[in-house]
Design a protein around this motif. Structure first.
Motif, PDB file in Angstrom:
ATOM      1  N   HIS A   1     -68.366  -7.938 -12.592  1.00  0.00           N
ATOM      2  CA  HIS A   1     -67.917  -8.511 -11.325  1.00  0.00           C
ATOM      3  C   HIS A   1     -67.125  -9.787 -11.567  1.00  0.00           C
ATOM      4  CE1 HIS A   1     -70.689  -5.726  -9.406  1.00  0.00           C
ATOM      5  NE2 HIS A   1     -71.675  -6.221 -10.125  1.00  0.00           N
ATOM      6  N   LYS A   2     -66.319 -10.147 -10.575  1.00  0.00           N
ATOM      7  CA  LYS A   2     -65.659 -11.440 -10.633  1.00  0.00           C
ATOM      8  C   LYS A   2     -66.699 -12.536 -10.485  1.00  0.00           C
ATOM      9  CE  LYS A   2     -61.153  -9.819  -9.061  1.00  0.00           C
ATOM     10  NZ  LYS A   2     -60.096  -9.900  -8.024  1.00  0.00           N
ATOM     11  N   ALA A   3     -66.339 -13.729 -10.956  1.00  0.00           N
ATOM     12  CA  ALA A   3     -67.315 -14.810 -11.052  1.00  0.00           C
ATOM     13  C   ALA A   3     -67.961 -15.127  -9.710  1.00  0.00           C
ATOM     14  CB  ALA A   3     -66.632 -16.059 -11.617  1.00  0.00           C
ATOM     15  N   ARG A   4     -67.168 -15.166  -8.639  1.00  0.00           N
ATOM     16  CA  ARG A   4     -67.732 -15.528  -7.341  1.00  0.00           C
ATOM     17  C   ARG A   4     -68.711 -14.481  -6.839  1.00  0.00           C
ATOM     18  NH1 ARG A   4     -63.252 -16.597  -4.625  1.00  0.00           N
ATOM     19  NH2 ARG A   4     -63.061 -14.542  -3.689  1.00  0.00           N
ATOM     20  N   LEU A   5     -68.371 -13.196  -7.006  1.00  0.00           N
ATOM     21  CA  LEU A   5     -69.267 -12.132  -6.557  1.00  0.00           C
ATOM     22  C   LEU A   5     -70.547 -12.125  -7.374  1.00  0.00           C
ATOM     23  CD1 LEU A   5     -69.914  -9.713  -4.820  1.00  0.00           C
ATOM     24  CD2 LEU A   5     -68.579  -8.266  -6.382  1.00  0.00           C
ATOM     25  N   ALA A   6     -70.442 -12.374  -8.683  1.00  0.00           N
ATOM     26  CA  ALA A   6     -71.640 -12.438  -9.529  1.00  0.00           C
ATOM     27  C   ALA A   6     -72.567 -13.550  -9.052  1.00  0.00           C
ATOM     28  CB  ALA A   6     -71.244 -12.664 -10.986  1.00  0.00           C
ATOM     29  N   THR A   7     -71.988 -14.693  -8.691  1.00  0.00           N
ATOM     30  CA  THR A   7     -72.807 -15.809  -8.213  1.00  0.00           C
ATOM     31  C   THR A   7     -73.462 -15.478  -6.885  1.00  0.00           C
ATOM     32  OG1 THR A   7     -71.319 -17.351  -9.341  1.00  0.00           O
ATOM     33  CG2 THR A   7     -72.771 -18.265  -7.660  1.00  0.00           C
ATOM     34  N   LEU A   8     -72.734 -14.805  -5.991  1.00  0.00           N
ATOM     35  CA  LEU A   8     -73.294 -14.415  -4.689  1.00  0.00           C
ATOM     36  C   LEU A   8     -74.452 -13.438  -4.856  1.00  0.00           C
ATOM     37  CD1 LEU A   8     -73.290 -14.269  -1.603  1.00  0.00           C
ATOM     38  CD2 LEU A   8     -71.451 -12.563  -1.759  1.00  0.00           C
ATOM     39  N   LEU A   9     -74.256 -12.402  -5.665  1.00  0.00           N
ATOM     40  CA  LEU A   9     -75.325 -11.430  -5.906  1.00  0.00           C
ATOM     41  C   LEU A   9     -76.546 -12.108  -6.534  1.00  0.00           C
ATOM     42  CD1 LEU A   9     -73.304  -8.393  -7.345  1.00  0.00           C
ATOM     43  CD2 LEU A   9     -74.458  -8.510  -5.130  1.00  0.00           C
ATOM     44  N   GLY A  10     -76.295 -12.992  -7.489  1.00  0.00           N
ATOM     45  CA  GLY A  10     -77.388 -13.682  -8.149  1.00  0.00           C
ATOM     46  C   GLY A  10     -78.188 -14.543  -7.193  1.00  0.00           C
ATOM     47  N   ALA A  11     -77.500 -15.261  -6.301  1.00  0.00           N
ATOM     48  CA  ALA A  11     -78.201 -16.129  -5.357  1.00  0.00           C
ATOM     49  C   ALA A  11     -79.058 -15.309  -4.389  1.00  0.00           C
ATOM     50  CB  ALA A  11     -77.197 -16.978  -4.584  1.00  0.00           C
ATOM     51  N   VAL A  12     -78.558 -14.159  -3.959  1.00  0.00           N
ATOM     52  CA  VAL A  12     -79.343 -13.275  -3.084  1.00  0.00           C
ATOM     53  C   VAL A  12     -80.596 -12.780  -3.806  1.00  0.00           C
ATOM     54  CG1 VAL A  12     -79.351 -11.045  -1.897  1.00  0.00           C
ATOM     55  CG2 VAL A  12     -77.378 -12.575  -1.669  1.00  0.00           C
ATOM     56  N   LEU A  13     -80.429 -12.352  -5.057  1.00  0.00           N
ATOM     57  CA  LEU A  13     -81.583 -11.866  -5.819  1.00  0.00           C
ATOM     58  C   LEU A  13     -82.578 -12.990  -6.113  1.00  0.00           C
ATOM     59  CD1 LEU A  13     -79.850  -9.403  -8.319  1.00  0.00           C
ATOM     60  CD2 LEU A  13     -81.390  -8.824  -6.434  1.00  0.00           C
ATOM     61  N   LEU A  14     -82.080 -14.201  -6.349  1.00  0.00           N
ATOM     62  CA  LEU A  14     -82.975 -15.338  -6.543  1.00  0.00           C
ATOM     63  C   LEU A  14     -83.830 -15.592  -5.295  1.00  0.00           C
ATOM     64  CD1 LEU A  14     -80.986 -18.099  -8.464  1.00  0.00           C
ATOM     65  CD2 LEU A  14     -83.275 -17.288  -8.989  1.00  0.00           C
ATOM     66  N   THR A  15     -83.204 -15.470  -4.122  1.00  0.00           N
ATOM     67  CA  THR A  15     -83.946 -15.648  -2.866  1.00  0.00           C
ATOM     68  C   THR A  15     -85.038 -14.602  -2.730  1.00  0.00           C
ATOM     69  OG1 THR A  15     -81.911 -16.495  -1.843  1.00  0.00           O
ATOM     70  CG2 THR A  15     -83.710 -15.873  -0.371  1.00  0.00           C
ATOM     71  N   LEU A  16     -84.695 -13.341  -3.011  1.00  0.00           N
ATOM     72  CA  LEU A  16     -85.676 -12.259  -2.927  1.00  0.00           C
ATOM     73  C   LEU A  16     -86.770 -12.430  -3.979  1.00  0.00           C
ATOM     74  CD1 LEU A  16     -83.261  -9.217  -2.400  1.00  0.00           C
ATOM     75  CD2 LEU A  16     -84.668 -10.374  -0.676  1.00  0.00           C
ATOM     76  N   GLY A  17     -86.393 -12.843  -5.187  1.00  0.00           N
ATOM     77  CA  GLY A  17     -87.376 -13.036  -6.245  1.00  0.00           C
ATOM     78  C   GLY A  17     -88.364 -14.136  -5.922  1.00  0.00           C
ATOM     79  N   ALA A  18     -87.868 -15.259  -5.376  1.00  0.00           N
ATOM     80  CA  ALA A  18     -88.759 -16.347  -4.993  1.00  0.00           C
ATOM     81  C   ALA A  18     -89.731 -15.896  -3.907  1.00  0.00           C
ATOM     82  CB  ALA A  18     -87.943 -17.550  -4.514  1.00  0.00           C
ATOM     83  N   SER A  19     -89.238 -15.081  -2.968  1.00  0.00           N
ATOM     84  CA  SER A  19     -90.121 -14.542  -1.930  1.00  0.00           C
ATOM     85  C   SER A  19     -91.206 -13.671  -2.545  1.00  0.00           C
ATOM     86  CB  SER A  19     -89.305 -13.725  -0.920  1.00  0.00           C
ATOM     87  OG  SER A  19     -88.292 -14.527  -0.325  1.00  0.00           O
ATOM     88  N   GLY A  20     -90.827 -12.853  -3.535  1.00  0.00           N
ATOM     89  CA  GLY A  20     -91.803 -12.005  -4.214  1.00  0.00           C
ATOM     90  C   GLY A  20     -92.867 -12.807  -4.944  1.00  0.00           C
ATOM     91  N   LEU A  21     -92.477 -13.898  -5.558  1.00  0.00           N
ATOM     92  CA  LEU A  21     -93.445 -14.750  -6.249  1.00  0.00           C
ATOM     93  C   LEU A  21     -94.442 -15.372  -5.264  1.00  0.00           C
ATOM     94  CD1 LEU A  21     -91.060 -16.585  -8.757  1.00  0.00           C
ATOM     95  CD2 LEU A  21     -92.638 -14.731  -9.276  1.00  0.00           C
ATOM     96  N   ALA A  22     -93.953 -15.780  -4.089  1.00  0.00           N
ATOM     97  CA  ALA A  22     -94.841 -16.344  -3.075  1.00  0.00           C
ATOM     98  C   ALA A  22     -95.838 -15.299  -2.582  1.00  0.00           C
ATOM     99  CB  ALA A  22     -94.014 -16.883  -1.906  1.00  0.00           C
ATOM    100  N   VAL A  23     -95.355 -14.084  -2.362  1.00  0.00           N
ATOM    101  CA  VAL A  23     -96.250 -13.002  -1.932  1.00  0.00           C
ATOM    102  C   VAL A  23     -97.298 -12.721  -3.001  1.00  0.00           C
ATOM    103  CG1 VAL A  23     -96.358 -10.526  -1.407  1.00  0.00           C
ATOM    104  CG2 VAL A  23     -94.570 -11.943  -0.389  1.00  0.00           C
ATOM    105  N   ALA A  24     -96.884 -12.731  -4.270  1.00  0.00           N
ATOM    106  CA  ALA A  24     -97.819 -12.466  -5.370  1.00  0.00           C
ATOM    107  C   ALA A  24     -98.949 -13.480  -5.393  1.00  0.00           C
ATOM    108  CB  ALA A  24     -97.068 -12.472  -6.697  1.00  0.00           C
TER     109      ALA A  24
END
Length: 423
Positions: A279-302
């Motif tokens: 992916h282009k750099a901006r899209l990679a950063t956008l996808l990563g930030a979305v996954l980071l948000t979901l991952g942090a939510s998963g850690l809180a649920v755990a």
């Protein structure tokens, strides 16, 4: 202009071999940074340390690292890559030797400070050297291997030592002698790589603590900050607190569990780094930030449902996000730098990154005795989630409005087939 000097004799390594050596040095340096984390619970039992003291031991590493980044982080731009990297690797060997012979918390603190100085001295030169030595037709490979090598090293150090913790009560007696010898060998080999930058005039004033980013690189650098902070903050959570969280909150009694949880994050980080190349750099950063948000939510649920399986799942999702955001940011920034300022700019990147790595985790360690690990864990992952969401919104807004100016100048449109930045 040619960026890599031709070998003057047969003693110099070829360009590909030199690139591989720098990748190895980066991996080993990062493996050494994460190797002590799985041993912290053993140090705690051996010397009666508190959770707060363990986070202080973790944080002083970053103090040494930031001090080096702010003073000698750009030294390879003046003295050349080879000399600075070889010296940094020898300092790293000294730090692992101190770990090897440690007899108490004072030794740990000294070892971590020296280790931080070594890493901070090497980081900018390693990142710049990998960009300098990237194949002409694959300019993205340098920043990609910087990001991926960092995560692979972290995963190897934490996972390998975590498994060793399961089989012996003195893993430090095995891992640190091996690392000491490895650093000495790498320092000798680094002296044989071709120099990628002609040494230039050096003044002591260059050692004044500072963070400087050339004007042409500032828009891209500042746009990368939210994603960098979110990704490295979650990394700090894993390196400083995850072994204690897994043991005391999730009630997993296996000695290897903490190290393997860290390894899961960094292995996913590596996958995210390779994925970002598509992916282009901006899209990679956008996808990563979305996954980071979901991952942090998963850690809180755990933490809420006391589920190690959910914690591992959140670790993997967050790790993918870290890899995507970090690699996307490095590619964007490397596209707007030149060889003469590259080490300095990458040092600035790591100042931001390691501040995000250490300050939240240190605050969490200080809060844990009063609030408890569970509440502290909630607050930490909430903080990471908020940062990641802000990074996602920022990257999404940038994607909608588009970059201003020339794509190569902004760096955000840099992709797998982008033209190499001029020297």
């Amino acid at each position: 202009m040619k960026r890599v000097s031709r070998p003057r004799d047969g003693r110099r390594l070829g360009r590909r071999a030199a690139f591989a050596i720098l990748v190895c040095a980066n991996v080993v340096m990062m493996a050494t940074a994460s190797a002590p984390s799985p041993i912290y619970p053993l140090y705690r039992e051996r010397w009666g340390l508190s959770v707060t003291m363990l986070t202080v031991v973790f944080a002083v590493y970053v103090v040494g690292l930031l001090g080096a980044l702010l003073t000698v982080g750009s030294l390879s731009d003046h003295l050349g890559r080879r000399l600075v990297l070889a010296a940094a690797l020898l300092v790293a060997a000294a730090s692992t030797a101190i770990f090897w012979t440690a007899e108490g918390v004072v030794s740990l603190l000294i070892a971590r400070v020296v280790q931080g100085i070594a890493t901070g001295t090497a980081t900018g030169g390693l990142a710049a050297g990998l960009v300098d030595l990237s194949p002409e037709r694959r300019p993205h490979l340098g920043p990609t291997m910087t990001a991926v090598g960092t995560s692979i090293g972290m995963a190897t150090g934490a996972g390998g030592v975590g498994l060793l913790v399961q089989s012996t009560s003195r893993p430090d007696a095995y891992v640190f002698p091996v690392l000491t010898l490895t650093f000495v060998v790498l320092a000798a080999v680094i002296l044989r790589i071709p120099e990628t930058l002609a040494p230039r005039a050096f003044r002591l004033a260059s050692l004044r603590p500072r963070v400087r980013v050339p004007r042409e690189a500032r828009p891209t650098f500042l746009a990368s900050v939210p994603g960098l902070v979110a990704g490295w903050a979650v990394t700090g959570l894993f390196l400083a607190l995850t072994p204690s969280l897994v043991s005391n909150v999730l009630h997993v009694r296996s000695g290897a569990a903490g190290g393997l949880s860290i390894a899961a994050l960094f292995l996913a980080n590596s996958v995210g780094g390779f994925w970002s190349v598509r992916h282009k750099a901006r899209l990679a950063t956008l996808l990563g930030a979305v996954l980071l948000t979901l991952g942090a939510s998963g850690l809180a649920v755990a933490i809420a449902v006391v589920s190690p399986a959910v914690y591992v799942g959140g670790s993997v999702v967050a790790g993918l996000g870290v890899g995507l955001t970090f690699n996307g940011s490095l590619r964007a920034i490397s596209a707007v730098t030149t060889a003469k300022s590259r080490s300095e700019v990458f040092s600035a990147v790591y100042v931001i990154s390691y501040a995000a790595l250490s300050l939240p985790s240190l605050a969490a360690g200080l809060a844990a005795p009063s609030w408890g690990l569970e509440t502290t864990g909630y607050l930490y992952v909430g903080f990471v989630g908020a940062l990641a969401l802000a990074a996602a919104l920022h990257a999404g807004r940038s994607r909608v409005h588009g970059p201003t100016g020339d794509p190569m100048r902004t760096g955000w449109e840099s992709g797998p087939h982008s033209e190499r930045t001029r020297c």
